[in-house]
Scaffold this active site. Structure first.
Site, PDB file in Angstrom:
ATOM      1  N   TRP A   1      -4.122  -0.250   3.974  1.00  0.00           N
ATOM      2  CA  TRP A   1      -3.503   0.643   4.948  1.00  0.00           C
ATOM      3  C   TRP A   1      -3.257  -0.142   6.234  1.00  0.00           C
ATOM      4  CZ3 TRP A   1      -4.488   2.990   9.738  1.00  0.00           C
ATOM      5  CH2 TRP A   1      -3.734   4.150  10.010  1.00  0.00           C
TER       6      TRP A   1
ATOM      7  N   TRP B   1       0.813  -1.224   0.000  1.00  0.00           N
ATOM      8  CA  TRP B   1       0.000   0.000   0.000  1.00  0.00           C
ATOM      9  C   TRP B   1       0.842   1.268   0.000  1.00  0.00           C
ATOM     10  CZ3 TRP B   1      -5.069   1.880   0.459  1.00  0.00           C
ATOM     11  CH2 TRP B   1      -5.201   3.144   1.022  1.00  0.00           C
ATOM     12  N   MET B   2       0.353   2.313  -0.684  1.00  0.00           N
ATOM     13  CA  MET B   2       0.948   3.656  -0.625  1.00  0.00           C
ATOM     14  C   MET B   2      -0.152   4.683  -0.396  1.00  0.00           C
ATOM     15  SD  MET B   2       2.356   5.814  -3.941  1.00  0.00           S
ATOM     16  CE  MET B   2       4.121   5.536  -3.924  1.00  0.00           C
TER      17      MET B   2
ATOM     18  N   ASP C   1       0.081   9.087   1.227  1.00  0.00           N
ATOM     19  CA  ASP C   1       0.692  10.401   0.999  1.00  0.00           C
ATOM     20  C   ASP C   1       2.170  10.381   0.587  1.00  0.00           C
ATOM     21  OD1 ASP C   1      -1.608  10.703   2.473  1.00  0.00           O
ATOM     22  OD2 ASP C   1      -0.659  11.690   4.170  1.00  0.00           O
TER      23      ASP C   1
ATOM     24  N   GLN D   1       3.930   7.263   2.505  1.00  0.00           N
ATOM     25  CA  GLN D   1       3.227   6.417   3.466  1.00  0.00           C
ATOM     26  C   GLN D   1       3.059   5.037   2.833  1.00  0.00           C
ATOM     27  OE1 GLN D   1       1.550   7.647   6.876  1.00  0.00           O
ATOM     28  NE2 GLN D   1       3.645   8.181   6.341  1.00  0.00           N
TER      29      GLN D   1
HETATM   30  C1  FRU Z   1      -3.455  11.909   5.108  1.00  0.00           C
HETATM   31  C2  FRU Z   1      -3.136  11.152   6.386  1.00  0.00           C
HETATM   32  C3  FRU Z   1      -2.226  11.962   7.272  1.00  0.00           C
HETATM   33  C4  FRU Z   1      -1.516  10.924   8.084  1.00  0.00           C
HETATM   34  C5  FRU Z   1      -1.362   9.785   7.096  1.00  0.00           C
HETATM   35  C6  FRU Z   1      -1.489   8.424   7.692  1.00  0.00           C
HETATM   36  O1  FRU Z   1      -3.861  11.099   4.048  1.00  0.00           O
HETATM   37  O2  FRU Z   1      -4.326  10.779   7.055  1.00  0.00           O
HETATM   38  O3  FRU Z   1      -2.889  12.935   8.062  1.00  0.00           O
HETATM   39  O4  FRU Z   1      -0.286  11.362   8.556  1.00  0.00           O
HETATM   40  O5  FRU Z   1      -2.382   9.967   6.116  1.00  0.00           O
HETATM   41  O6  FRU Z   1      -1.194   7.439   6.763  1.00  0.00           O
END
Ligand code: FRU
Length: 465
Positions: free
Chosen positions: A46, A19-20, A22, A38
């Site tokens: 996620w 998963w990816m 931000d 992320q």
């Molecule tokens: C935004 C968010 C951020 C958080 C991250 C968690 O998409 O919700 O606020 O740091 O993703 O993956």
């Protein structure tokens, strides 16, 4: 899951597996572009957030690197959430949010979020340095630090949610990356301005300063538009180091497609202000999960001002993807014309002459036939440019649209990369980005016009690497 390649992009950055979301820590450092993001490497969903990592010489061709950060310390046990990268006297430094669930995983009502530092001497392996900032009293949602340095002073904007559940951007001032004081609340939401402002960024561009962020839960009732609870945009204003942010425009969405969230900016080698965003959306179906991955980033886009408005266009480096070109001669379209039987990675430039066109609807389509898959069309009656996607097998159906600019010609620059489309309107006036999911045999690229004819005055099609 079977790793297929029906949807995996050819020229957008996507995770090698898993998963990816931000983009994080975008930076040009020591001659190389770095993109972190992320990442949940263990599955296409996620989960406890890691920081994935890739490097590039041109922001277009990326090389995957080992995972830079993994959760596991008591302060980031449940995730290394979003953040940024800075050059601290020659040391590549990541500042990110350590996230902990205090009750159950996923229960947003009891969390602990703190800002943490990690450093590297080789740009590949990162060593955690621990917590550098804890939240003010009464604030729990406190994340996504974005830092810059100005005249020797460090500044940080942070996303937060106040006690009344309104989003805000906090501004901190730092003597070093380890010592921060709250300077002020830089901006905050009115009642209907969203309950949490994620991923803030604050930068100069042209004659203004822009606060860019991703508010959750803005109330918007535009009737014509598909809308969900997440969007990303900017507030334009003025700021001088250490003073208030004087806003001169309301929040404006940055991209009018279905999938664009959490953009982050950085400065390119030559000083251009560039953004990349996550090209997906929370709570949306993500059919690529069948192939063991999910999420990709947009193309890097250069921000610039024209007539006081913030515009965006793909960085010039994107032209290095172009291979064979095929001109589209000026002509009048009155029925469906096939441009290409199989369009998986292409760029298309088209100029429609609106003043010479009388069709009710005209534009391009991607699918087996018009009306099944993707359409990007001009709707003469409503005078709007509409991006419509229709993938009922995945419950992805709906359109987004923008008003037609008040000009005789409409120029479109369109990138298709297997499971995405990015559209740039009139050299950066607007952008529309969406994920699309055509099957391999549904990639016919067509021009169409219904009930009348439409005039193309220029056009070029490229296959991309
Ligand atoms: C935004 C968010 C951020 C958080 C991250 C968690 O998409 O919700 O606020 O740091 O993703 O993956």
């Amino acid at each position: 899951a079977q790793r297929g390649n029906t949807y995996y992009p050819d020229f957008h950055l996507a995770p090698p597996a898993g998963w990816m979301n931000d983009p994080n820590g975008l930076i040009y450092f020591d001659g190389l572009y770095h993109a972190f993001y992320q990442h949940h490497p263990m599955s296409a969903d996620w989960g406890p957030m890691h920081w994935g990592h890739a490097t590039s010489h041109d922001m277009i061709h990326w090389q995957h690197q080992p995972i830079a950060l993994a959760p596991g310390n008591d302060y980031d046990r449940d995730g290394c959430f979003s953040g940024c990268a800075v050059n601290d006297n020659g040391i590549l430094s990541l500042i990110y949010t350590g996230h902990v669930w205090l009750k159950e995983a996923g229960d947003d009502s009891a969390i602990r979020e703190v800002q943490c530092l990690a450093t590297s001497t080789d740009g590949i392996y990162f060593e955690k340095q621990g917590i550098v900032l804890t939240p003010p009293d009464g604030i729990m949602h406190f994340r996504d630090p974005k830092i810059w340095q100005e005249n020797g002073t460090w500044w940080m904007v942070l996303g937060a949610r106040d006690a009344a559940n309104c989003g805000q951007t906090l501004l901190y001032k730092g003597n070093s990356l380890r010592e921060w004081q709250l300077d002020r609340i830089l901006a905050h939401a009115d009642v209907d301005g969203g309950y949490m402002w994620e991923c803030p960024d604050f930068f100069p561009c042209g004659d203004h300063h822009y606060l860019m962020f991703s508010p959750q839960g803005i109330q918007q009732n535009t009737g014509y538009q598909y809308r969900n609870r997440f969007q990303s945009g900017v507030i334009q204003g003025h700021w001088q180091q250490g003073s208030a942010f004087i806003q001169n425009q309301k929040f404006t969405e940055l991209d009018n497609g279905h999938d664009f969230y959490a953009p982050q900016s950085f400065t390119a080698a030559d000083g251009r202000r560039v953004i990349m965003a996550w090209m997906d959306m929370w709570e949306s179906a993500m059919p690529s999960k069948q192939e063991g991955w999910a999420g990709c980033l947009t193309l890097p886009r250069e921000l610039f001002e024209r007539d006081g408005h913030l515009c965006q266009r793909p960085v010039i480096e994107a032209k290095s993807l172009r291979q064979q070109s095929q001109p589209i001669e000026p002509h009048s379209v009155s029925q469906t014309e096939v441009l290409l039987d199989h369009s998986s990675a292409i760029e298309l430039e088209l100029v429609w002459d609106i003043s010479q066109s009388n069709a009710e609807r005209y534009g391009i389509a991607l699918g087996n036939k018009v009306g099944d898959g993707l359409e990007l069309y001009i709707d003469s009656q409503s005078q709007r440019l509409v991006l419509w996607r229709h993938y009922p097998e995945y419950e992805l159906d709906g359109y987004r649209s923008i008003p037609l600019p008040a000009s005789d010609k409409l120029s479109l620059r369109i990138f298709i990369d297997r499971s995405s489309v990015e559209v740039f309107v009139n050299d950066g006036d607007a952008a529309m980005s969406s994920r699309i999911y055509p099957q391999p045999n549904e990639r016919k690229l067509m021009l169409f016009a219904s009930h009348g004819s439409a005039v193309i005055s220029e056009g070029m099609l490229w296959q991309l690497k």
